[in-house]
Structures are given as structure tokens and as C-alpha cells.
Design an enzyme around this catalytic site. Structure first.
Site, PDB file in Angstrom:
ATOM      1  N   CYS A 155       0.824  -1.214   0.000  1.00  9.21           N
ATOM      2  CA  CYS A 155       0.000   0.000   0.000  1.00  9.21           C
ATOM      3  C   CYS A 155       0.854   1.258   0.000  1.00  9.21           C
ATOM      4  O   CYS A 155       0.683   2.150  -0.822  1.00  9.21           O
ATOM      5  CB  CYS A 155      -0.935  -0.004   1.200  1.00  9.21           C
ATOM      6  SG  CYS A 155      -1.828   1.556   1.416  1.00  9.21           S
ATOM      7  N   CYS A 160      -1.585   1.799  -2.889  1.00  9.96           N
ATOM      8  CA  CYS A 160      -2.573   2.856  -2.656  1.00  9.96           C
ATOM      9  C   CYS A 160      -1.978   4.266  -2.665  1.00  9.96           C
ATOM     10  O   CYS A 160      -2.528   5.166  -3.304  1.00  9.96           O
ATOM     11  CB  CYS A 160      -3.260   2.647  -1.312  1.00  9.96           C
ATOM     12  SG  CYS A 160      -3.709   0.945  -0.933  1.00  9.96           S
ATOM     13  N   LYS A 163      -0.287   5.369  -6.066  1.00 12.64           N
ATOM     14  CA  LYS A 163      -1.375   5.339  -7.057  1.00 12.64           C
ATOM     15  C   LYS A 163      -2.284   6.539  -6.915  1.00 12.64           C
ATOM     16  O   LYS A 163      -2.621   7.221  -7.883  1.00 12.64           O
ATOM     17  CB  LYS A 163      -2.153   4.031  -6.877  1.00 12.64           C
ATOM     18  CG  LYS A 163      -3.408   3.857  -7.727  1.00 12.64           C
ATOM     19  CD  LYS A 163      -4.667   4.359  -7.037  1.00 12.64           C
ATOM     20  CE  LYS A 163      -4.979   3.728  -5.723  1.00 12.64           C
ATOM     21  NZ  LYS A 163      -5.428   2.362  -5.807  1.00 12.64           N
ATOM     22  N   TYR A 297      -8.395  -3.735 -11.187  1.00  7.42           N
ATOM     23  CA  TYR A 297      -8.449  -2.327 -10.773  1.00  7.42           C
ATOM     24  C   TYR A 297      -7.072  -1.681 -10.896  1.00  7.42           C
ATOM     25  O   TYR A 297      -6.957  -0.504 -11.234  1.00  7.42           O
ATOM     26  CB  TYR A 297      -9.029  -2.180  -9.368  1.00  7.42           C
ATOM     27  CG  TYR A 297      -8.157  -2.651  -8.242  1.00  7.42           C
ATOM     28  CD1 TYR A 297      -7.266  -1.797  -7.616  1.00  7.42           C
ATOM     29  CD2 TYR A 297      -8.231  -3.964  -7.777  1.00  7.42           C
ATOM     30  CE1 TYR A 297      -6.455  -2.220  -6.579  1.00  7.42           C
ATOM     31  CE2 TYR A 297      -7.434  -4.401  -6.736  1.00  7.42           C
ATOM     32  CZ  TYR A 297      -6.543  -3.536  -6.144  1.00  7.42           C
ATOM     33  OH  TYR A 297      -5.741  -3.965  -5.119  1.00  7.42           O
ATOM     34  N   GLU A 301      -6.643   1.633 -13.168  1.00  4.10           N
ATOM     35  CA  GLU A 301      -6.169   2.836 -12.476  1.00  4.10           C
ATOM     36  C   GLU A 301      -4.887   3.359 -13.124  1.00  4.10           C
ATOM     37  O   GLU A 301      -4.747   4.557 -13.394  1.00  4.10           O
ATOM     38  CB  GLU A 301      -5.933   2.532 -11.000  1.00  4.10           C
ATOM     39  CG  GLU A 301      -7.216   2.327 -10.212  1.00  4.10           C
ATOM     40  CD  GLU A 301      -6.970   1.906  -8.776  1.00  4.10           C
ATOM     41  OE1 GLU A 301      -7.869   2.099  -7.937  1.00  4.10           O
ATOM     42  OE2 GLU A 301      -5.881   1.365  -8.482  1.00  4.10           O
ATOM     43  N   HIS A 568     -26.776  20.275  -0.417  1.00  5.21           N
ATOM     44  CA  HIS A 568     -26.886  20.795  -1.780  1.00  5.21           C
ATOM     45  C   HIS A 568     -25.923  21.955  -1.998  1.00  5.21           C
ATOM     46  O   HIS A 568     -25.741  22.775  -1.100  1.00  5.21           O
ATOM     47  CB  HIS A 568     -28.328  21.278  -2.016  1.00  5.21           C
ATOM     48  CG  HIS A 568     -28.613  21.662  -3.428  1.00  5.21           C
ATOM     49  ND1 HIS A 568     -28.698  20.739  -4.449  1.00  5.21           N
ATOM     50  CD2 HIS A 568     -28.821  22.878  -3.993  1.00  5.21           C
ATOM     51  CE1 HIS A 568     -28.956  21.368  -5.576  1.00  5.21           C
ATOM     52  NE2 HIS A 568     -29.037  22.666  -5.333  1.00  5.21           N
ATOM     53  N   GLU A 573     -25.652  13.821  -2.510  1.00  2.00           N
ATOM     54  CA  GLU A 573     -27.084  13.913  -2.224  1.00  2.00           C
ATOM     55  C   GLU A 573     -27.927  13.087  -3.196  1.00  2.00           C
ATOM     56  O   GLU A 573     -29.109  12.830  -2.949  1.00  2.00           O
ATOM     57  CB  GLU A 573     -27.550  15.373  -2.254  1.00  2.00           C
ATOM     58  CG  GLU A 573     -27.512  16.014  -3.635  1.00  2.00           C
ATOM     59  CD  GLU A 573     -28.028  17.443  -3.635  1.00  2.00           C
ATOM     60  OE1 GLU A 573     -29.057  17.698  -2.983  1.00  2.00           O
ATOM     61  OE2 GLU A 573     -27.387  18.295  -4.282  1.00  2.00           O
TER      62      GLU A 573
END
Length: 593
Positions: A155, A160, A163, A297, A301, A568, A573
Site C-alpha cells: 500500500c 494505494c 497510485k 483495478y 487505475e 446541496h 445527495e
């Protein structure tokens, strides 16, 4: 004043020979408080009053060098540094003090962790915090191209962290294009990206994390062994460092957390000519025209951010995008890559990889064939990045010597308490069979495991409803079941899918499309429409899903989601206003915010 060798030896001998060693001063009220605490608990201890020693100042300097603490009281239990008055009182109030006293002297360590990634570090630090004698073994075998890295695992070093930073780099490039529509006099076409500066910045940050982990282990009194570890038997481990020096240690408990490494195609020259995610983030030259083999992935990515940096990128897909993820969402992610200018060769596999020119980058010729027709392709690239999956690094650590059962792919079956078939040997993170291969999962599992082992906790890691995000150019986050898994588990008639496109306000002025972003939830009709799956494709996907994941842990229903007032104008939302079902066939086109 530097500590005298004889003084250092005396300090270390006192720590080793006494179960509870208290370095004190006769007049210190904090020292008296700790002595009173030990006496009230019936704990025998040996106290050395530094103010009454002829060489007390030298002794205190030796303690500073050894423990990082100069003040008194300075407490050691079973050879492990506990700390001062506050640390000792905290250990008592948290129930750790007596646990520390029960440390087994039959073995060198209460716990040995094999693997210095996210899960292993978390487990080791927590066990150290709980006062146990802990060792962590970590050794990175270089990639076929010679790439290696420091403490922290995949990671931090090749996953992670780099990346996400490179993904952010690509997003900034897109923002430059948007900026013109918002009135900024920026010509995105003339802005150049500097790969070398990016890599330097990323690697400098990673280096700071590597150092931070070593400091954290020292603060928790965890012994860090930068050496390759193999089981000799169920309680014995042999370590070998990069100089070939071997050391044998024993442990009452062992955690296996050695992680995974990338697979390569079974083709001549693949390991010599291709790179993987192990190499990309520290690559010293710009990759240039790149072929990404795979549709995981990691593949999507990397393809995404390389294209975002302005490179010519092609993705070779054997069958489907993002195996294991919701396939509706996976197809949307793949389609968006194509919309961004990335070529996608669907249903193709490589058949030959040949070097045709040296350089940094050089030139590589790749031949491939279609899996469902006679079509073939041959093209030249500067870089070939392989991302076709990963394999567990457990096959060479002597699991058989310890009697630990593992599967053909190297995964280790475990029970709900992360135990292997050998009761005192555990496995967490990517090595444990059937567990989500995610950093936060490994960290949570590691901390909870150490608490169960050494603090009397009964809490198990909950592996259900784990949120995650794929950082493709249009990010995809999910929590819970995919549509396919929901139908498989509950039946198509017993679930409802609510969905909608949405148009981020930030995209409107910039003229980005209103059909790319998408949200859906899956509910179980038999459980009052409990939400069993949430899927989001759009900006800031991870930030959006994290909060909803907590709600799903609490059993959120569709009615509760409807009653939630949205913020908002945000993309998050959208989930509070979903009212069109898939089965209705109604239009979900977004017209505005």
C-alpha cells in the site's frame, strides 16, 4: 555526556534480570506513586535509585539512549520498555499491566509478525502497546527488474499511496482544461508534465512514511528485523538478512501477513521486458507509449492516470473489466476509459513480447490474438505494464514445516478469529483466504487480533459491507453486494435496484457530459428494503461512500435514506433522491443539479 560502556551493560543487565525493573529517584513523588501502585497490586519489583548512585547521571544517559526517555520513573517489564508514570498508570487502568507480567519466558517473543505491510505493522504495534515482547520480520525481494522498497508493504510503497498521488496528478491536468471555462487564462495544451519531478515527489513522501513506521515500532518496543523469515517448526523461525546472516528466534504466537506480488504472463521475455506496479511508481524515465495488459483495478487505475498525463495508452482485456465488482459499474468504468481516449483491445491475450530497441524507454513489440476469433494484432510500445492479478507470497516461508494448511494459490484458510489450522499461528490481510484484499481491512484485522490475543477482547473483524474505491479517471466506489451477488443470494424478485445518472455542478460550466456519472442502490424487499448494496461513479467517490458505509453498518433502509436531507449542491445527495427502479425502465437522464 556519552554513556560509558560499563554503565550501558549494567542497565541492560538489570533490565534482563528483573521481571519488573524500576529506575527511580528516592525523592521523586511520581516514582513513589508507581511504587505504591506496584505494592498495592502485589507486584514485586527492583528499584534503582539513580540519585543515590555514584554514577547516576551516566546511568540516566544510558537509559536515554536505550529507551528515548530521560525522566524517572522509567519502567521495564519482562525486558520491554513501558515508560514513565503516566504510561504505567495507563497500562494499569487499561488492564494491560498484569497482562505484561504474564509474558511467556519459554519463547524469545510473545508474538512474531512475518510481514511489514499494513496488517502486520498494525498487529505488531498494538501488541507492543499492550506490553508484549514483539518482533516484526520484513524483507522485500526485488522485482525482476531490481525494484525494492522500504518498510510499509504494498500500500505505502507500490500501491494505494503512490497510485492515489499519480491519480491526483492526472486530475489536476483535467482541471487545467476545465479552468479555461471558468475564466482562467490557462492554455492546457502548452502545459508540460515532468515525470521525473512527479516520481521524486512521490518517492520522497513514501520515504518519510517508511521512516515513520520504523520510529513507530521503536516507540512500541517492537524489534524490527529486516530479514526474510521462514518457519523451522511451529514455534521456531529462521531469519536471513541481505548480508546472508541467519538468526533463529522462537515465538508463542505468529501472524503471517506477507502480502502478495504481481503475476506475469507465461511468455518468454515477460519478466525481462515488462514492468508491473512494483516498478512503475519509481520508474526513472517517462513510460511513453504504454500497453497495459489486464483489466483489474490496478490495470485500469494505472491506464487512467498515465493517459491523464498525456501518454498514449492501450489496455488489453482478456474477458471482463474489474472481475469481482458489479459488472454494470465495471462496464461503465471501461467505457469511460475509451471516452477519455484510451484504446481498449477487448478479448485479446498476448502471444509474444520482443525487444526491438534499447533505451529509457526502449521499444517493445507485442503480438496478441483474439480469444473468440482469428484476429491478431502486432504493435510497438515503449512500455508494457502487466496487471493480470497477484499471488500470495506464502509459498516460500516454510508453512509446511509449521503444519499450516494453505491452498494451491498460496491463500491460507482461517476461521472467524483469523486462526489457521495451527491454533497459535494466524493469518491476516491478503494472505487469508476469502478476505477483502484492502489495506483498511488488514489494519482492522491486525489491531483486533492483537487485542484478542493480549487484552482479553472478544471483538472479531467484520468482513461484511466493506467499502472500497477504484481510482479510475471517473472514480467508482462501492459498499455491499453487487447486483449479480444480490440476485444470487436473494433472488431477482426479492431485490429492488434504484438508480440515476447525475451531473456534478462542477462539470456543467466546463461542458463535461451529463451521462457519465451514475449512482444506484440495491435493496432487499424481504427486509423492509434494507440497503444491501451501494454503487457510485463520479468525482470524489471514496469520500462519498465512506459515510454511507457507516449507515449500511447500522442497517440503513431505503425509507431512512429517503428521509435523509441531502447537502446541496453535492453529488452525494443523489443517493437521497433515488426513486426510479431499474425494472421500471424509466429514463434516468440527468438534466441539472
Amino acid at each position: 555526556m556519552a554513556p560509558i560502556p560499563d554503565v550501558q551493560e549494567r542497565v541492560q543487565k538489570l533490565i534482563k534480570e528483573n521481571v519488573v525493573m524500576l529506575f527511580s529517584k528516592s525523592y521523586c513523588p511520581y516514582c513513589k506513586e508507581i511504587k505504591k501502585l506496584f505494592n498495592s497490586l502485589g507486584i514485586s519489583f527492583h528499584a534503582l535509585e539513580l540519585d543515590l548512585e555514584e554514577n547516576g547521571e551516566a546511568l540516566q544517559m544510558a537509559l536515554l539512549e536505550l529507551s528515548g526517555q530521560k525522566t524517572v520513573p522509567n519502567t521495564y517489564i519482562n525486558g520491554v520498555h513501558l515508560g514513565g508514570a503516566d504510561a504505567t498508570k495507563s497500562a494499569h487502568s487499561e488492564g494491560r499491566l498484569l497482562s505484561m507480567l504474564s509474558s511467556s519466558s519459554e519463547y524469545d517473543y510473545d508474538l512474531v509478525v512475518i510481514g511489514g505491510g499494513s496488517g502486520g505493522l498494525a498487529a505488531a504495534k498494538e501488541a507492543g502497546r499492550l506490553g508484549k515482547k514483539v518482533a516484526l520480520c520484513d524483507f522485500v525481494k526485488p522485482s525482476p527488474l531490481g525494484t525494492a522498497w522500504g518498510l510499509g508493504g504494498t500500500c505505502v510503497n507500490v500501491g494505494c499511496i503512490p497510485k492515489k498521488l499519480m491519480h491526483q496528478t492526472a486530475l489536476l491536468g483535467n482541471s487545467l482544461k476545465d479552468a479555461q471555462a471558468f475564466g482562467w487564462n490557462v492554455n492546457a495544451e502548452t502545459v508540460q508534465h515532468d515525470w521525473a519531478n512527479l516520481v521524486e515527489g512521490v518517492q520522497n513522501y513514501i520515504g518519510s512514511l517508511n521512516w515513520g513506521y520504523r520510529v513507530a515500532l521503536r516507540e512500541k518496543s517492537v524489534a524490527y528485523l529486516n530479514a526474510y523469515a521462514e518457519f523451522v517448526d511451529q514455534h521456531t523461525i529462521k531469519t536471513k538478512n541481505k548480508r546472508g546472516v541467519e538468526k533463529v528466534i522462537t515465538a508463542n504466537n505468529v501472524i503471517v501477513a506477507v502480502g502478495e506480488r504481481p503475476k506475469y504472463p507465461d511468455l518468454p521475455n515477460a519478466k525481462e521486458l515488462c514492468i508491473t506496479s512494483d516498478d512503475l511508481f519509481s520508474l526513472q524515465h517517462c513510460p511513453g507509449k504504454t500497453l497495459v495488459i489486464g483489466a483489474s483495478y490496478v490495470a485500469l487505475e494505472c491506464a487512467g492516470f498515465l493517459s491523464g498525463l498525456g501518454l498514449d495508452v492501450t489496455v488489453m482485456v482478456r474477458s471482463i473489466f474489474l472481475r469481482g465488482f458489479d459488472q454494470d459499474m465495471a462496464e461503465r468504468a471501461g467505457n469511460y476509459l475509451e471516452k477519455e481516449g484510451i484504446r481498449v483491445w477487448r478479448r485479446f491475450v498476448p502471444t509474444a513480447i520482443e525487444k526491438i530497441e534499447d533505451g529509457a524507454p526502449g521499444k517493445i513489440r507485442v503480438s496478441c490474438k483474439c480469444t473468440d476469433s482469428d484476429d491478431i494484432k502486432t504493435e510497438e510500445f515503449n512500455t508494457v505494464l502487466v496487471a493480470i492479478g497477484r499471488e500470495s507470497c506464502t509459498k516460500t516461508i516454510g508453512l509446511d514445516n509449521a503444519g499450516v494448511v494453505s491452498k494451491k494459490n498460496g491463500k491460507i484458510p482461517t476461521n472467524d478469529y483469523d486462526q489457521t489450522n495451527v491454533s497459535h499461528i494466524y493469518s491476516i490481510g491478503d494472505n487469508a483466504e476469502g478476505r477483502p484484499e484492502l489495506t483498511p481491512v488488514a489494519i482492522q484485522a491486525g489491531v483486533l487480533l492483537s487485542k484478542r490475543l493480549f487484552a482479553g477482547s472478544k471483538i472479531k473483524c467484520d468482513y461484511d459491507n466493506v467499502p472500497t474505491t477504484v481510482f479510475t479517471p471517473l472514480e467508482y466506489s462501492a459498499c455491499g453486494l453487487s447486483e449479480e451477488k444480490a440476485i444470487e443470494k436473494y433472488g431477482e424478485d426479492n431485490i429492488e435496484v434504484y438508480h440515476s445518472d447525475f451531473w456534478p455542478l462542477e462539470w456543467t460550466v466546463a461542458g463535461r457530459g451529463n451521462e457519465d456519472c451514475y449512482a444506484k442502490i440495491i435493496t432487499n424487499l424481504q427486509e423492509n428494503e434494507r440497503v444491501i448494496g451501494m454503487h457510485y461513479m463520479g468525482p470524489n467517490a471514496g469520500e462519498v461512500m465512506q459515510g454511507y458505509a457507516a449507515a449500511m453498518k447500522c442497517g440503513m433502509t431505503k425509507a431512512q435514506l429517503d428521509q435523509t436531507i441531502g447537502i446541496h449542491p453535492t453529488t452525494a445527495e443523489t443517493f437521497t433522491t433515488l426513486n426510479i427502479t431499474k425494472r421500471s425502465g424509466e429514463s434516468i437522464k440527468a438534466n441539472g443539479c
